[in-house]
Motif scaffolding. Structure first.
Motif, PDB file in Angstrom:
ATOM      1  N   LYS A 191      -4.708   3.132  32.722  1.00  7.02           N
ATOM      2  CA  LYS A 191      -3.923   3.475  31.541  1.00  7.02           C
ATOM      3  C   LYS A 191      -4.057   2.404  30.463  1.00  7.02           C
ATOM      4  N   ILE A 192      -3.803   2.840  29.236  1.00  6.65           N
ATOM      5  CA  ILE A 192      -3.614   1.917  28.138  1.00  6.65           C
ATOM      6  C   ILE A 192      -2.172   2.083  27.653  1.00  6.65           C
ATOM      7  N   ILE A 193      -1.631   1.003  27.168  1.00 10.90           N
ATOM      8  CA  ILE A 193      -0.254   1.007  26.669  1.00 10.90           C
ATOM      9  C   ILE A 193      -0.305   0.576  25.206  1.00 10.90           C
ATOM     10  N   CYS A 194       0.267   1.385  24.341  1.00 17.91           N
ATOM     11  CA  CYS A 194       0.284   1.087  22.910  1.00 17.91           C
ATOM     12  C   CYS A 194       1.705   0.697  22.508  1.00 17.91           C
ATOM     13  N   ILE A 195       1.836  -0.441  21.838  1.00 17.75           N
ATOM     14  CA  ILE A 195       3.127  -0.917  21.340  1.00 17.75           C
ATOM     15  C   ILE A 195       3.134  -0.702  19.833  1.00 17.75           C
ATOM     16  N   VAL A 196       4.157  -0.011  19.339  1.00 18.63           N
ATOM     17  CA  VAL A 196       4.246   0.279  17.906  1.00 18.63           C
ATOM     18  C   VAL A 196       5.600  -0.175  17.369  1.00 18.63           C
ATOM     19  N   ALA A 197       5.657  -0.331  16.057  1.00 16.49           N
ATOM     20  CA  ALA A 197       6.906  -0.628  15.364  1.00 16.49           C
ATOM     21  C   ALA A 197       7.175   0.515  14.399  1.00 16.49           C
ATOM     22  N   GLY A 198       8.397   0.636  13.980  1.00 15.47           N
ATOM     23  CA  GLY A 198       8.768   1.652  13.002  1.00 15.47           C
ATOM     24  C   GLY A 198      10.098   1.288  12.363  1.00 15.47           C
ATOM     25  N   HIS A 199      10.469   2.048  11.361  1.00 13.69           N
ATOM     26  CA  HIS A 199      11.713   1.829  10.640  1.00 13.69           C
ATOM     27  C   HIS A 199      12.767   2.794  11.163  1.00 13.69           C
ATOM     28  N   VAL A 200      13.915   2.264  11.573  1.00 11.26           N
ATOM     29  CA  VAL A 200      14.979   3.082  12.158  1.00 11.26           C
ATOM     30  C   VAL A 200      15.442   4.176  11.194  1.00 11.26           C
ATOM     31  N   ASN A 215       0.803  -1.223   0.000  1.00 14.09           N
ATOM     32  CA  ASN A 215       0.000   0.000   0.000  1.00 14.09           C
ATOM     33  C   ASN A 215       0.836   1.275   0.000  1.00 14.09           C
ATOM     34  N   GLY A 216       2.118   1.158  -0.276  1.00 17.31           N
ATOM     35  CA  GLY A 216       2.978   2.335  -0.398  1.00 17.31           C
ATOM     36  C   GLY A 216       3.239   3.074   0.899  1.00 17.31           C
ATOM     37  N   ALA A 217       3.056   2.414   2.035  1.00 15.81           N
ATOM     38  CA  ALA A 217       3.253   3.075   3.326  1.00 15.81           C
ATOM     39  C   ALA A 217       4.599   2.747   3.966  1.00 15.81           C
ATOM     40  N   ASP A 272      13.737   5.629   8.686  1.00 17.09           N
ATOM     41  CA  ASP A 272      12.661   6.426   8.080  1.00 17.09           C
ATOM     42  C   ASP A 272      12.927   7.899   8.357  1.00 17.09           C
ATOM     43  N   GLU A 273      13.027   8.701   7.315  1.00 21.87           N
ATOM     44  CA  GLU A 273      13.328  10.130   7.480  1.00 21.87           C
ATOM     45  C   GLU A 273      12.086  10.984   7.680  1.00 21.87           C
ATOM     46  N   ARG A 274      10.909  10.402   7.512  1.00 20.74           N
ATOM     47  CA  ARG A 274       9.674  11.156   7.750  1.00 20.74           C
ATOM     48  C   ARG A 274       9.519  11.391   9.249  1.00 20.74           C
ATOM     49  N   SER A 275       8.812  12.455   9.621  1.00 23.75           N
ATOM     50  CA  SER A 275       8.684  12.772  11.049  1.00 23.75           C
ATOM     51  C   SER A 275       7.242  12.756  11.537  1.00 23.75           C
ATOM     52  N   PHE A 276       6.275  12.567  10.663  1.00 29.14           N
ATOM     53  CA  PHE A 276       4.868  12.563  11.047  1.00 29.14           C
ATOM     54  C   PHE A 276       4.521  11.177  11.591  1.00 29.14           C
ATOM     55  N   SER A 277       4.240  11.075  12.888  1.00 32.72           N
ATOM     56  CA  SER A 277       4.093   9.772  13.538  1.00 32.72           C
ATOM     57  C   SER A 277       2.964   8.920  12.969  1.00 32.72           C
ATOM     58  N   ILE A 278       1.944   9.524  12.405  1.00 32.45           N
ATOM     59  CA  ILE A 278       0.867   8.726  11.796  1.00 32.45           C
ATOM     60  C   ILE A 278       1.410   7.919  10.618  1.00 32.45           C
TER      61      ILE A 278
END
Length: 97
Positions: free
Chosen positions: A65-74, A14-16, A76-82
């Motif tokens: 509280k709720i705890i959210c676990i996320v993954a990301g690419h080390v 999906n190009g994300a 990645d030069e984009r800065s918008f967390s969405i």
């Protein structure tokens, strides 16, 4: 719960998934190999370095509280967390009261 082996192919289709050059990936792993023990099986041109991150938030007046676990690419030069943080699962903190 979204498993990473399901999420990453979906992001790519999906190009994300971030566009990162093989040169940047090679440079990253080259640096890591100088300072850490990296298995020889790591393909320094195609193995994308990912991270796991967690954060919590209070959601009611009882301090639950709720705890959210996320993954990301080390790399990645984009800065918008969405765009750059991919939620894997959410946990509700048990206060044990």
């Amino acid at each position: 719960m979204i498993l990473p082996h399901d999420l990453l192919p979906w992001l790519q289709r999906n190009g994300a998934f971030p566009t990162v050059s093989t040169a940047n990936i090679s440079e990253y792993w080259g640096y890591q190999k100088r300072w850490r023990s990296i298995p020889e099986s790591v393909d320094v041109e195609t193995c994308h370095p990912l991270y796991l991150w967690a954060d919590d938030a209070q959601f009611n007046e009882q301090y639950e509280k709720i705890i959210c676990i996320v993954a990301g690419h080390v790399l990645d030069e984009r800065s918008f967390s969405i765009e750059t943080c991919w939620p894997l699962f959410v946990l509700r903190e048990d206060l044990g009261i």
